[in-house]
Design an enzyme around this catalytic site. Structure first.
Site, short mmCIF file in Angstrom:
data_model
loop_
_atom_site.label_atom_id
_atom_site.label_comp_id
_atom_site.label_asym_id
_atom_site.label_seq_id
_atom_site.Cartn_x
_atom_site.Cartn_y
_atom_site.Cartn_z
N HIS A 151 -47.02 -34.15 12.16
CA HIS A 151 -46.69 -34.53 10.94
C HIS A 151 -45.91 -35.78 10.46
CE1 HIS A 151 -46.91 -30.10 11.63
NE2 HIS A 151 -47.55 -29.96 10.46
N CYS A 192 -52.85 -31.73 10.55
CA CYS A 192 -52.00 -31.63 11.69
C CYS A 192 -52.61 -31.22 12.94
CB CYS A 192 -50.68 -30.90 11.33
SG CYS A 192 -51.01 -29.13 10.43
N ASP A 209 -44.79 -33.84 17.39
CA ASP A 209 -45.04 -33.33 16.10
C ASP A 209 -46.15 -34.11 15.44
OD1 ASP A 209 -45.16 -32.39 13.44
OD2 ASP A 209 -43.05 -32.08 13.60
#
Lengths: 345, 443
Positions: B402, B276, B400
């Site tokens: 992820h 990440c 994000d």
């Protein structure tokens, strides 16, 4: 298995007359247009006599000569018409005749690589028919009655295609001179009238544009190489195109190229020898292209009047690049429908 | 980047023109004369009746110097422009040449010269944009004027950059300047890097009254037209698809410029569960590349790891591993690979982030770069804040890394992979480090 031909009446007549001749075998070319289903034949031409041929040779087929005849005849055909077959009239065994026929091959190649780039531009160009951009699969004679002669005017729009192979360093090159072609040509193509598609019209027309320029340039370069002149800036008029109708009443025309130092009688002679057509000088259509008039101020050395310069390297064979035909007037003709509906072949 | 809605239409004309001439002598002035004359010929060509504009993805063809059109029956010349407005925001036109005319005309001639000379053959990439309000006729768009003007610019650039018998190809590049200047086109010589064009950029900054500490005219700053897909396949600025929150007395402070969305599983790298921070770093690198500060492409995981080994932060065995990195490592890589400085902001508890509104707001105002935040076990990218000075309310615009799915803008915005989050998004007891990349003060 043979291919189906649709043949005009007078072709049959012409072939019958040839049968009555003493010579055996008689060979010749079939001229017309091919489609996926069948070939349309509008003309048959006997192979001209080769002057030097011995009596013995006259009894066999001179394949190279037939091929050479086909090559020269191809130059005299407008778009849409081509050599679609070879015929042989003989008393000999049919099998032998077929074998002979198969060995005759006709090829028309574009020899100068410089013209290739221009030809590619033309082939990738946009074609408008009667001012409209038609979908490729649309039929040209939609809504028209059969048996009506139709003329369409075409326009060609081109773009420059980026040459991915050209490196940035190739921008300036040394050369030993240049050859350039400028001016206008008249281009014409004929279409069979059995639901011809816009795509076919476009293809035949573009092919005619390219081949008429290539033919004339080839003829001119052959002359130049033969005469080997040393002058710095020389202007040569390319031969211009003359049309001759196949029949007085019919729409189909063949063509020939007249050099500026030739008279019309030379044209009619060639038409007789190559195409076996008896034409009078009055029958010839000379209006489509006019002779270029050279006046003192028109051309400046290294000038830019519509210049599309070409490269002639001292050690390389001459090649011509990008002689763009500045303008063409085009007529597309659908052939008379009487050709179509013959039942007995 | 959104084109101002005041502009009704952008017309873009692209085409290639062949520039050809023969140089009989190498004398500098004579060469320049021939070059100029050849450009003049091209300008005449564009103004001639054989110049044609074909509207892309449409059957419409226009002869701008003849006021003629080829259109299907349903479209008449007067409705032409109105209809064009309705179709798309940017209308692309292709420059073509008609090579046919009604006859009869002069038969062709062949000209031969035998003379040692230089043959110049360049393909010029014409690319003009015209932004204008609603007009009624094609002529009012002044497309031909734009094309001839560009040919003049190309002539200038060509002559400026001629060295002896070498010639550089002039190339137009479009830039979107802040309002009210809009789209501007600059002609640059191909092959000359940005670093050698500083003087030209200085002039342009003066001409357009732009600040002299941020780039507007580097090649990477070139405007990306809405109908041109990005060849690399990454999404650009997904946050633009969101509705921003409205807080009492609050303002929205956002990242400035263009970034690409980098996330798990892209580039055939399975970094699910450990990559990440690497992805957030890639998003930041993409920002600096697309704003023109760096030419280096976005680094891969391995290149990032190698950079950390090279600065002595990690052992050699780190390369190829699946080890996490944090804000400090992100700062180190930005410094080593891209030559950038970054500020580190530390909060001992996630709950404190709610009080960092002013700092984050200032960052987005002055630097405008994406922020990498790492803490707990997660890393994210902050693209903006909505903050009220009076109430202290705060929201964070989060990208994000992820996300493991495809580049589907709908999914990414609907499911909140790019979305506005409240202060409870953070682990209230964990500590966080933020890496705030600083923008170099260059043009």
């Amino acid at each position: 298995m043979g291919r189906g031909y649709i043949v005009q009446d007078d072709v049959e007549g012409y072939l019958s007359k040839l049968c009555e001749q003493k010579a055996d075998p008689v060979t010749g070319l079939l001229i017309g247009q091919s489609s996926t289903q069948r070939d349309y034949v509008v003309m048959a031409i006997r192979t001209p006599q080769k002057e030097e041929s011995a009596a013995a040779a006259r009894n066999s087929v001179d394949k190279e000569w037939v091929t050479e005849h086909a090559r020269q005849v191809s130059r005299m055909l407008p778009g849409g018409l081509s050599v679609v077959g070879v015929f042989i009239i003989t008393d000999a065994d049919a099998k032998d005749a077929l074998t002979t026929l198969r060995q005759v091959r006709v090829m028309l190649t574009l020899s100068s690589s410089g013209l290739k780039a221009w030809a590619h531009q033309i082939e990738s160009g946009l074609c408008l028919i009667d001012g409209k951009r038609l979908p490729e699969d649309s039929e040209l004679t939609v809504g028209q009655r059969r048996n009506v002669r139709q003329t369409y005017t075409a326009q060609l729009l081109i773009t420059t295609v980026r040459d991915e192979n050209k490196r940035l360093t190739d921008v300036i090159q040394q050369c030993g001179g240049s050859v350039s072609v400028t001016g206008a040509i008249h281009s014409r193509a004929y279409l069979h009238s059995n639901k011809p598609k816009a795509r076919l019209a476009e293809k035949l027309l573009k092919r005619d544009v390219v081949s008429t320029v290539a033919t004339r340039v080839q003829m001119m370069l052959e002359e130049l190489l033969a005469s080997d002149q040393e002058s710095k800036g020389k202007l040569f008029c390319l031969p211009h195109r003359i049309f001759c109708p196949l029949k007085v009443s019919g729409p189909l025309c063949v063509c020939d190229y007249q050099f500026s130092d030739e008279g019309l009688s030379e044209v009619t002679e060639r038409l007789k020898e190559m195409l076996d057509i008896d034409a009078a000088e009055e029958d010839l259509d000379t209006r489509q292209e006019t002779t270029f008039e050279i006046t003192g101020c028109d051309i400046t050395p290294g000038g830019h009047r519509d210049m599309h310069a070409c490269v002639l390297c001292p050690d390389c064979p001459p090649f011509c690049c990008l002689g763009v035909a500045m303008a063409t007037a085009v007529a597309l003709l659908a052939t008379a429908a009487s050709m179509l509906y013959l039942n007995d072949i | 980047v959104v084109v101002d809605s005041e502009i009704a239409t952008v017309l873009r004309v692209k085409g290639l023109l062949e520039f050809r001439c023969q140089l009989d002598s190498t004398d500098g002035q004579l060469v320049r004369n021939v070059i100029s004359r050849t450009f003049e010929t091209l300008r005449s060509q564009v103004k001639s009746e054989s110049c044609v504009l074909a509207v892309s993805d449409s059957p419409v063809i226009i002869w701008p110097n003849k006021d003629a059109y080829a259109t299907p029956e349903e479209i008449t010349p007067s409705t032409l422009c109105e209809d064009m407005h309705q179709w798309i925001h940017v209308i692309n036109l292709c420059l073509m040449t008609e090579v046919t005319k009604p006859g009869p005309l002069s038969a062709p001639i062949l000209t031969k010269t035998v003379l040692k000379s230089h043959f110049v053959n360049v393909t010029l990439p014409l690319d003009c944009v015209v932004c204008t309000g609603r007009s009624n006729t094609i002529k009012e768009y002044q497309l031909i004027e734009a094309l001839t003007h560009q040919l003049c610019e190309m002539e200038k650039v060509t002559l400026q950059n001629m060295k002896g018998m070498t010639l550089l190809v002039p190339e137009p590049v479009h830039f979107l300047l802040p309002e009210p200047k809009g789209l501007v086109t600059v002609v640059y010589p191909v092959g000359v890097p940005d670093s050698q064009l500083v003087a030209q950029r200085k002039e342009l900054h003066e001409q357009f009254e732009l600040p002299d500490d941020r780039p507007y005219f580097r090649r990477a700053n070139a405007y990306h037209f809405p109908n041109e897909p990005y060849k690399d396949g990454y999404l650009r600025n997904p946050h633009l698809a969101l509705t921003h929150p409205t807080l009492d007395n609050g303002k929205v402070y956002l990242v400035q410029g263009i970034y690409s969305y980098h996330h798990y599983m892209q580039d055939r790298v399975d970094d699910n569960g450990w990559g990440c921070a690497y992805r957030s770093l890639q998003t930041i690198c993409s920002w600096f590349q697309q704003q023109g500060y760096v030419e280096r492409p976005v680094p891969t995981h391995k290149e990032i790891q190698q950079a950390l080994v090279d600065v002595g932060d990690k052992q050699a065995s780190f390369v190829g591993s699946r080890q996490w990195i944090g804000s400090i490592e992100v700062q180190a890589v930005l410094g080593h690979l891209l030559g950038l400085t970054s500020k580190i902001l530390f909060v001992s508890q996630g709950a404190e982030l709610a009080s960092k509104g002013r700092e984050l707001a200032n960052h987005f105002l002055t630097e405008g770069t994406p922020v990498m935040i790492g803490g707990g076990v997660l890393a994210h990218t902050i693209l903006g804040v909505a903050w009220s000075e009076t109430t202290g309310q705060i929201r964070y615009l989060i990208l994000d890394p992820h996300y493991t799915g495809a580049e589907d803008l709908q999914v990414i915005t609907d499911k909140g992979w790019c979305g506005w989050k409240g202060p409870d998004f953070w682990d209230q007891t964990a500590y966080y480090n933020l890496c705030l990349p600083q923008r170099p003060k260059v043009i």
